[in-house]
Design an enzyme around this catalytic site. Structure first.
Site, PDB file in Angstrom:
ATOM      1  N   HIS A   1      45.381  42.940  47.278  1.00 22.07           N
ATOM      2  CA  HIS A   1      45.053  44.354  47.484  1.00 22.07           C
ATOM      3  C   HIS A   1      45.058  45.116  46.164  1.00 22.07           C
ATOM      4  O   HIS A   1      46.084  45.200  45.488  1.00 22.07           O
ATOM      5  CB  HIS A   1      46.061  44.948  48.471  1.00 22.07           C
ATOM      6  CG  HIS A   1      45.559  46.152  49.194  1.00 22.07           C
ATOM      7  ND1 HIS A   1      44.302  46.229  49.750  1.00 22.07           N
ATOM      8  CD2 HIS A   1      46.162  47.342  49.482  1.00 22.07           C
ATOM      9  CE1 HIS A   1      44.147  47.402  50.343  1.00 22.07           C
ATOM     10  NE2 HIS A   1      45.259  48.095  50.195  1.00 22.07           N
TER      11      HIS A   1
ATOM     12  N   SER B   1      42.689  51.264  48.280  1.00 21.56           N
ATOM     13  CA  SER B   1      42.945  51.235  49.713  1.00 21.56           C
ATOM     14  C   SER B   1      42.380  52.515  50.353  1.00 21.56           C
ATOM     15  O   SER B   1      41.221  52.846  50.136  1.00 21.56           O
ATOM     16  CB  SER B   1      44.439  51.063  49.968  1.00 21.56           C
ATOM     17  OG  SER B   1      44.696  50.680  51.293  1.00 21.56           O
TER      18      SER B   1
ATOM     19  N   ASP C   1      42.356  39.600  49.907  1.00 24.74           N
ATOM     20  CA  ASP C   1      42.739  40.846  50.563  1.00 24.74           C
ATOM     21  C   ASP C   1      42.061  40.995  51.922  1.00 24.74           C
ATOM     22  O   ASP C   1      40.833  41.037  51.996  1.00 24.74           O
ATOM     23  CB  ASP C   1      42.341  42.021  49.662  1.00 24.74           C
ATOM     24  CG  ASP C   1      42.792  43.358  50.220  1.00 24.74           C
ATOM     25  OD1 ASP C   1      43.637  43.377  51.134  1.00 24.74           O
ATOM     26  OD2 ASP C   1      42.291  44.397  49.728  1.00 24.74           O
TER      27      ASP C   1
END
Length: 500
Positions: free
Chosen positions: A455, A179, A430
């Site tokens: 994710h 991320s 995602d």
């Protein structure tokens, strides 16, 4: 072309907090030289030591010479003390221990690679507060809260580790992150190729800035996740906005929503915008953590949680009150899967280990990621991207305005072909993949697509229910890491040029 691993068929919360003191533990601020080290043994899901490094508050100026304690975690159980590699996690927007315990991939490959593990905490998060409990008290103290300063922290820390740990002087270092941490890992390799030999950037939306990506792509992916998970599901959510608008227009309707959704506080007319934002963030978070097994990354959730949510949202034609009662059942999966919640709190959508306040500040300075919805290609209320309104909100809440073009200026935007040794992995489920690198740029800038991945699924621990695609992705990632390590060792070998 991306390396697509075909198979037969995370918290996105924007707080509206004003300037306030940080909730993190106060860190020591001194005027001494960086490099001092304190250690503390810790045991939890994984065994590591918690250490603190005296880091400069400002790496790019000379007037501010104070330091702060940056927290990092270290594990060397399997490390080869004769130059074994270092896997370095580039900490993101929260407590580093939480990211450490949710990045099982690094732990699982450390034995095979004979690697040391280091998890470095991002400044202004967790315990790494440059001005202790005053870090968020004013804009002067917040002035050093940038991704560039964080990357410099990582670089200085690694140099210190290699200088002070016996056997680490020749250790190749690989950056790994997911991320925002994945963005940092990629940018770290771009900015400090002298410090790290490669980077694994999982679910890293480095192109979700300016106009590099259509502002609605993110919400389209979220919608497709729900569309594929149950008939009538995304349509029910799309119709819920009109139901909310209708019910919230009267005192009786507000009272109904408060009770039907078991809200912790009665819903007021002034709360409706925040309430709808809370709902939207919940659907987004579900898309982020649509894992194939039960997990508790953002909240305790069942396997394939969107399918469970969609089992309550089959009929989008229901009248407003009936539809909202079904919405409650769907929300209950996310917020009360354990059955322990007494009510639903619209001020929280994710784990407290993520720092909404810190990330909100970053989105009001550097991390300006345009987002919009149209209610047609997605299931959300139509909301256009309005930079002026976004900037005005930042000015109101923080007293400053964002620089929407700075990230592409400092890190290059799409013009990154001159860089090398970065693997970008993205999951087909995602929404952050909308701003990710999904096609390989060169033979050293590699894209890996995991069709059934949410994710940064590839950074999580192995699970019997992992799809074959993520198993193959991890194996490929390890092969690239081994390649970078071997190349680094070959480059460090002395050689002699002989002239006849």
């Amino acid at each position: 072309m991306a390396v697509e691993l075909k198979l037969p068929l995370l918290a996105v919360t924007i707080a509206t907090a004003a300037l306030a003191q940080s909730p993190g533990t106060s860190a020591f601020v001194s005027r001494s030289q960086p490099g001092a080290l304190a250690t503390q043994s810790v045991s939890g899901q994984f065994d590591y030591e918690t250490r603190y490094f005296q880091q400069k508050i400002d790496h790019f100026g000379f007037a501010e010479d104070a330091t702060f304690n940056q927290r990092y975690l270290m594990a060397d159980k399997y490390w080869n003390h004769n130059g074994g590699p270092i896997l370095f996690y580039t900490g993101n927007e929260g407590d580093i221990t939480w990211f450490c315990n949710n990045t099982g991939f690094m732990w699982e490959i450390s034995k095979e690679l004979e690697a040391m593990l280091v998890f470095a905490e991002h400044r202004y998060y967790g315990e790494s507060m440059p001005f202790g409990d005053k870090s968020f008290s004013n804009l002067k103290n917040l002035n050093y809260f940038t991704s560039e300063q964080a990357l410099a922290d990582f670089a200085v820390l690694i140099r210190n580790l290699k200088q002070t740990i016996h056997g680490a002087q020749t250790s190749p270092v690989i950056a790994i992150g997911g991320s925002y941490g994945g963005m940092l890992a990629a940018w770290f390799r771009m900015k400090y190729p002298n410090i790290i030999v490669g980077a694994l950037a999982a679910s890293a939306p480095i192109w979700l800035f300016e106009n590099l990506t259509a502002c609605g792509d993110f919400n389209t992916i979220v919608t497709n996740d729900f569309l594929k998970s149950g008939k009538g599901c995304s349509e029910s959510i799309r119709n819920s906005w009109d139901a909310i608008n209708k019910l919230s227009s009267t005192a009786e309707g507000l009272n109904f929503l408060s009770h039907a959704l078991h809200l912790c506080s009665p819903l007021q007319a002034s709360d409706v915008a925040s309430f709808k934002s809370w709902l939207s963030n919940t659907w987004v978070n579900l898309a982020m953590v649509d894992y194939p097994y039960a997990a508790d990354f953002l909240q305790p959730l069942p396997a394939w949680p969107i399918k469970v949510v969609c089992s309550f949202l089959k009929d989008p034609s229901l009248p407003a009150k009936s539809l909202m009662q079904n919405i409650f059942q769907a929300l209950n999966v996310y917020f009360n899967y354990t059955g322990n919640a007494q009510c639903l709190n619209i001020s929280q959508t994710a784990t407290s280990n993520l720092d909404d306040q810190g990330w909100y500040y970053q989105t009001c300075t550097e991390m300006v990621m345009p987002s919009c919805s149209d209610g047609v290609k997605d299931m959300f209320e139509p909301v256009p991207w309005n930079l002026q309104q976004y900037s005005d909100n930042c000015k109101k809440d923080w007293g400053l305005r964002p620089r929407p073009d700075w990230i592409t200026t400092v890190y290059g935007g799409e013009k990154i072909s001159s860089h090398s040794n970065i693997v970008f992995s993205n999951g087909g489920l995602d929404p952050w993949a909308s701003g990710g690198v999904t096609k390989s740029i060169s033979d050293t800038l590699i894209a890996i697509i995991i069709p059934e991945g949410a994710h940064h699924l590839d950074l999580r621990s192995r699970n019997d229910k992992d799809p074959i695609s993520v198993q193959k992705a991890r194996a490929l990632e390890v092969e690239y890491i081994k390649k970078w390590i071997q190349e680094a060792r070959n480059e460090s070998m002395p050689y002699t040029t002989c002239f006849a």
